[in-house]
Design a protein around this motif. Structure first.
Motif, PDB file in Angstrom:
ATOM      1  N   TYR A  28       0.965  -1.160  -0.030  1.00  0.00           N
ATOM      2  CA  TYR A  28       0.096  -0.090   0.070  1.00  0.00           C
ATOM      3  C   TYR A  28       0.952   1.494   0.164  1.00  0.00           C
ATOM      4  N   ILE A  29       0.689   2.167  -0.953  1.00  0.00           N
ATOM      5  CA  ILE A  29       1.538   3.336  -1.068  1.00  0.00           C
ATOM      6  C   ILE A  29       1.058   4.466  -0.069  1.00  0.00           C
ATOM      7  N   PHE A  30       1.664   4.974   0.632  1.00  0.00           N
ATOM      8  CA  PHE A  30       1.343   5.972   1.856  1.00  0.00           C
ATOM      9  C   PHE A  30       1.746   7.430   1.321  1.00  0.00           C
ATOM     10  N   GLY A  31       2.834   7.501   0.668  1.00  0.00           N
ATOM     11  CA  GLY A  31       3.231   8.789   0.212  1.00  0.00           C
ATOM     12  C   GLY A  31       4.386   8.960  -0.836  1.00  0.00           C
ATOM     13  N   LEU A  32       4.730  10.175  -1.180  1.00  0.00           N
ATOM     14  CA  LEU A  32       5.647  10.507  -1.957  1.00  0.00           C
ATOM     15  C   LEU A  32       6.715  11.537  -1.309  1.00  0.00           C
ATOM     16  N   TYR A  33       7.802  11.547  -1.750  1.00  0.00           N
ATOM     17  CA  TYR A  33       8.861  12.540  -1.000  1.00  0.00           C
ATOM     18  C   TYR A  33       9.825  12.859  -2.026  1.00  0.00           C
ATOM     19  N   VAL A  34      10.058  14.249  -2.352  1.00  0.00           N
ATOM     20  CA  VAL A  34      10.920  14.762  -3.417  1.00  0.00           C
ATOM     21  C   VAL A  34      12.160  15.199  -2.774  1.00  0.00           C
TER      22      VAL A  34
ATOM     23  N   HIS B 268      15.960  12.770  -6.912  1.00  0.00           N
ATOM     24  CA  HIS B 268      15.135  11.419  -6.569  1.00  0.00           C
ATOM     25  C   HIS B 268      13.802  11.826  -5.817  1.00  0.00           C
ATOM     26  N   ILE B 269      13.147  10.491  -6.093  1.00  0.00           N
ATOM     27  CA  ILE B 269      11.700  10.482  -5.913  1.00  0.00           C
ATOM     28  C   ILE B 269      11.573   9.243  -4.799  1.00  0.00           C
ATOM     29  N   THR B 270      11.246   9.408  -3.362  1.00  0.00           N
ATOM     30  CA  THR B 270      10.841   8.251  -2.875  1.00  0.00           C
ATOM     31  C   THR B 270       9.347   7.832  -2.548  1.00  0.00           C
ATOM     32  N   ILE B 271       9.174   6.504  -2.549  1.00  0.00           N
ATOM     33  CA  ILE B 271       7.716   6.018  -2.614  1.00  0.00           C
ATOM     34  C   ILE B 271       7.721   5.115  -1.313  1.00  0.00           C
ATOM     35  N   SER B 272       6.996   5.557  -0.438  1.00  0.00           N
ATOM     36  CA  SER B 272       6.794   4.993   0.629  1.00  0.00           C
ATOM     37  C   SER B 272       5.855   3.906   1.051  1.00  0.00           C
ATOM     38  N   ASN B 273       6.045   2.824   1.531  1.00  0.00           N
ATOM     39  CA  ASN B 273       4.945   1.782   1.600  1.00  0.00           C
ATOM     40  C   ASN B 273       4.965   0.847   2.887  1.00  0.00           C
ATOM     41  N   THR B 274       4.208  -0.233   2.746  1.00  0.00           N
ATOM     42  CA  THR B 274       4.394  -0.984   3.956  1.00  0.00           C
ATOM     43  C   THR B 274       5.378  -1.874   4.170  1.00  0.00           C
ATOM     44  N   LYS B 275       6.564  -1.810   3.622  1.00  0.00           N
ATOM     45  CA  LYS B 275       7.839  -2.321   3.796  1.00  0.00           C
ATOM     46  C   LYS B 275       8.960  -1.300   3.326  1.00  0.00           C
ATOM     47  N   GLY B 276       9.128  -0.307   4.188  1.00  0.00           N
ATOM     48  CA  GLY B 276      10.169   0.808   3.988  1.00  0.00           C
ATOM     49  C   GLY B 276       9.821   1.530   2.715  1.00  0.00           C
ATOM     50  N   TRP B 277      10.698   1.810   1.831  1.00  0.00           N
ATOM     51  CA  TRP B 277      10.517   2.511   0.924  1.00  0.00           C
ATOM     52  C   TRP B 277      11.609   2.377  -0.416  1.00  0.00           C
ATOM     53  N   TRP B 278      11.036   2.784  -1.717  1.00  0.00           N
ATOM     54  CA  TRP B 278      11.773   2.641  -2.878  1.00  0.00           C
ATOM     55  C   TRP B 278      12.316   4.083  -3.255  1.00  0.00           C
ATOM     56  N   VAL B 279      13.247   4.056  -4.084  1.00  0.00           N
ATOM     57  CA  VAL B 279      13.699   5.504  -4.653  1.00  0.00           C
ATOM     58  C   VAL B 279      13.959   5.518  -6.238  1.00  0.00           C
ATOM     59  N   LEU B 280      13.321   6.455  -6.864  1.00  0.00           N
ATOM     60  CA  LEU B 280      13.584   6.650  -8.214  1.00  0.00           C
ATOM     61  C   LEU B 280      14.575   7.631  -8.492  1.00  0.00           C
ATOM     62  N   ASP B 281      15.508   7.362  -9.156  1.00  0.00           N
ATOM     63  CA  ASP B 281      16.677   8.152  -9.844  1.00  0.00           C
ATOM     64  C   ASP B 281      16.129   9.101 -11.011  1.00  0.00           C
ATOM     65  N   ILE B 282      15.640  10.079 -10.833  1.00  0.00           N
ATOM     66  CA  ILE B 282      14.935  10.606 -11.990  1.00  0.00           C
ATOM     67  C   ILE B 282      15.709  10.679 -13.262  1.00  0.00           C
ATOM     68  N   ASP B 283      17.000  11.234 -13.161  1.00  0.00           N
ATOM     69  CA  ASP B 283      17.823  11.150 -14.473  1.00  0.00           C
ATOM     70  C   ASP B 283      17.938   9.966 -15.366  1.00  0.00           C
ATOM     71  N   SER B 284      18.279   8.712 -14.687  1.00  0.00           N
ATOM     72  CA  SER B 284      18.316   7.351 -14.929  1.00  0.00           C
ATOM     73  C   SER B 284      17.055   6.912 -15.231  1.00  0.00           C
ATOM     74  N   GLY B 285      16.215   7.223 -14.418  1.00  0.00           N
ATOM     75  CA  GLY B 285      14.615   6.303 -14.603  1.00  0.00           C
ATOM     76  C   GLY B 285      14.778   5.031 -13.911  1.00  0.00           C
ATOM     77  N   GLN B 286      15.845   4.785 -13.133  1.00  0.00           N
ATOM     78  CA  GLN B 286      15.830   3.521 -12.344  1.00  0.00           C
ATOM     79  C   GLN B 286      15.445   3.400 -10.763  1.00  0.00           C
ATOM     80  N   TYR B 287      14.680   2.413 -10.621  1.00  0.00           N
ATOM     81  CA  TYR B 287      14.244   2.335  -9.144  1.00  0.00           C
ATOM     82  C   TYR B 287      15.062   1.344  -8.400  1.00  0.00           C
TER      83      TYR B 287
END
Length: 275
Positions: free
Chosen positions: A98-104, A108-127
Motif C-alpha cells: 500500500y503506497i502511503f506517500g511520496l517525497y522529493v 530523487h523521488i521516494t515512494i513509501s509503502n508497507t515495507k520501507g521505501w523505494w527510490v527513483l533516480d529521475i535522471d536514469s529512470g531507475q528504481y
C-alpha cells in the motif's frame, strides 16, 4: 464548495488520495483511478491521465514545475505549462503493497509503502529499494507514512514503529519510540505525520493521540480524548495562519488551540463530506 453534476456518482463513491493547488489557482487531484485538474474560474474539470489501478498521493517537485504521482505501474510526472505527461515504469521486482506517500529530494523521488521505501533516480529512470538501515533493520518491515525534512539533508520518517532519523549522506542514524531512552523516547508507536511550528515545537499525529514533542529538551506531552480531543486516531496535523492546529481523525476534523488546549470538532453535520 464545488460539485460536478456530470461526474457526481463517480466522485461521491471514490476517495481523493491527493490534492494540490497550482500557482495559477487550478486544483490537481486524484480520484476514481484518474488524475484530474479543476479550474475554479470556469468551474470545469478535465481528465489528465487514466491510471492502470488507482493513484496515491501527488506532490510538487522542489521548483513547483512538475506534479508527481504514483500508480500501480510506477511513477508519473506532469508538467502543467506544457501538458507533458511522462511515465516511469516500475521494475518487475517492485514491491508495492500500500503506497502511503511520496517525497522529493533533489533528483530523487521516494515512494513509501508497507515495507520501507523505494527510490527513483529521475535522471536514469531507475528504481532501487532503500536498504541503508544501519543499526535499525526493523525499518525494512515498517509501514512508512510520511517524510518530514527537519534540516537540509536530515529527515524524520514517520512509521508504525516510531520515528526514524534519516541523514541522506549517512543512512538511518536514530530511532524514536516507546522503547527509546532519553531523547529517543516518545510515548507512541504509530506516528503518521509531523508538523513543526514557528517556536520549533514538533506536533505528531499518532494512533495514540497528539504529541507535543520537544526533543532537545526531552519533553513530550500526549494529548488524547481525556484532554478533550474527539478521537485518538489521528492521521495528519497542519497549522493555519492564526496558529490553530487542524487534525484529521476517524471522527471528523479537529481544531486544536495550542494556547488554551481546547479543541473543536467538525463532522458531516458541519458540512464536511465525510468523517
Amino acid at each position: 464548495f464545488w460539485d460536478d453534476p456530470i461526474n457526481n456518482d463517480l466522485f461521491h463513491n471514490n476517495s481523493c488520495r491527493g490534492l494540490l493547488e497550482g500557482d495559477d489557482g487550478k486544483i490537481y487531484f486524484t480520484a476514481a483511478d484518474v488524475f484530474w485538474v479543476f479550474n475554479p474560474e470556469t468551474k470545469t474539470i478535465k481528465s489528465i491521465y487514466q491510471t492502470n489501478n488507482g493513484t496515491s498521493d501527488i506532490i510538487w517537485d522542489e521548483k513547483r514545475q512538475l506534479v508527481w504521482g504514483f500508480e500501480e505501474s510506477g511513477l508519473f510526472s506532469y508538467h502543467p505549462q506544457t501538458s507533458r505527461l511522462k511515465i516511469y515504469a516500475a521494475p518487475a521486482d517492485f514491491v508495492v503493497g500500500y503506497i502511503f506517500g511520496l517525497y522529493v529530494f533533489g533528483d530523487h523521488i521516494t515512494i513509501s509503502n508497507t515495507k520501507g521505501w523505494w527510490v527513483l533516480d529521475i535522471d536514469s529512470g531507475q528504481y532501487h529499494q532503500f536498504n541503508d538501515y544501519g543499526l535499525f533493520p526493523q525499518l525494512s518491515t515498517a509501514e512508512v507514512y510520511y517524510f518530514f525534512e527537519k534540516e537540509k539533508g536530515e529527515v524524520l520518517v514517520c512509521t508504525n514503529k516510531g520515528v526514524f532519523h534519516w541523514e541522506k549522506e549517512k543512512g538511518i542514524t536514530g530511532h524514536y519510540s516507546v522503547l527509546g531512552r532519553g531523547e529517543f523516547h516518545i510515548p507512541a508507536i504509530n506516528v503518521r505525520h509531523i508538523h513543526r511550528d514557528k517556536a520549533g515545537v514538533y506536533w505528531l499525529a499518532t494512533a495514540e493521540g497528539l504529541l507535543k514533542w520537544q526533543p532537545e529538551q526531552m519533553r513530550t506531552r500526549r494529548i488524547t480524548r481525556a484532554d478533550g480531543l474527539a478521537d485518538d486516531q489521528l492521521y495528519a496535523v497542519y497549522e493555519d495562519s492564526k496558529g490553530f492546529l487542524w487534525l484529521s481523525s476517524n471522527q471528523g476534523i479537529i481544531q486544536y488551540d495550542k494556547s488554551s488546549g481546547k479543541s473543536k470538532n467538525f463532522t458531516i453535520n458541519d458540512g464536511i463530506s465525510n468523517n
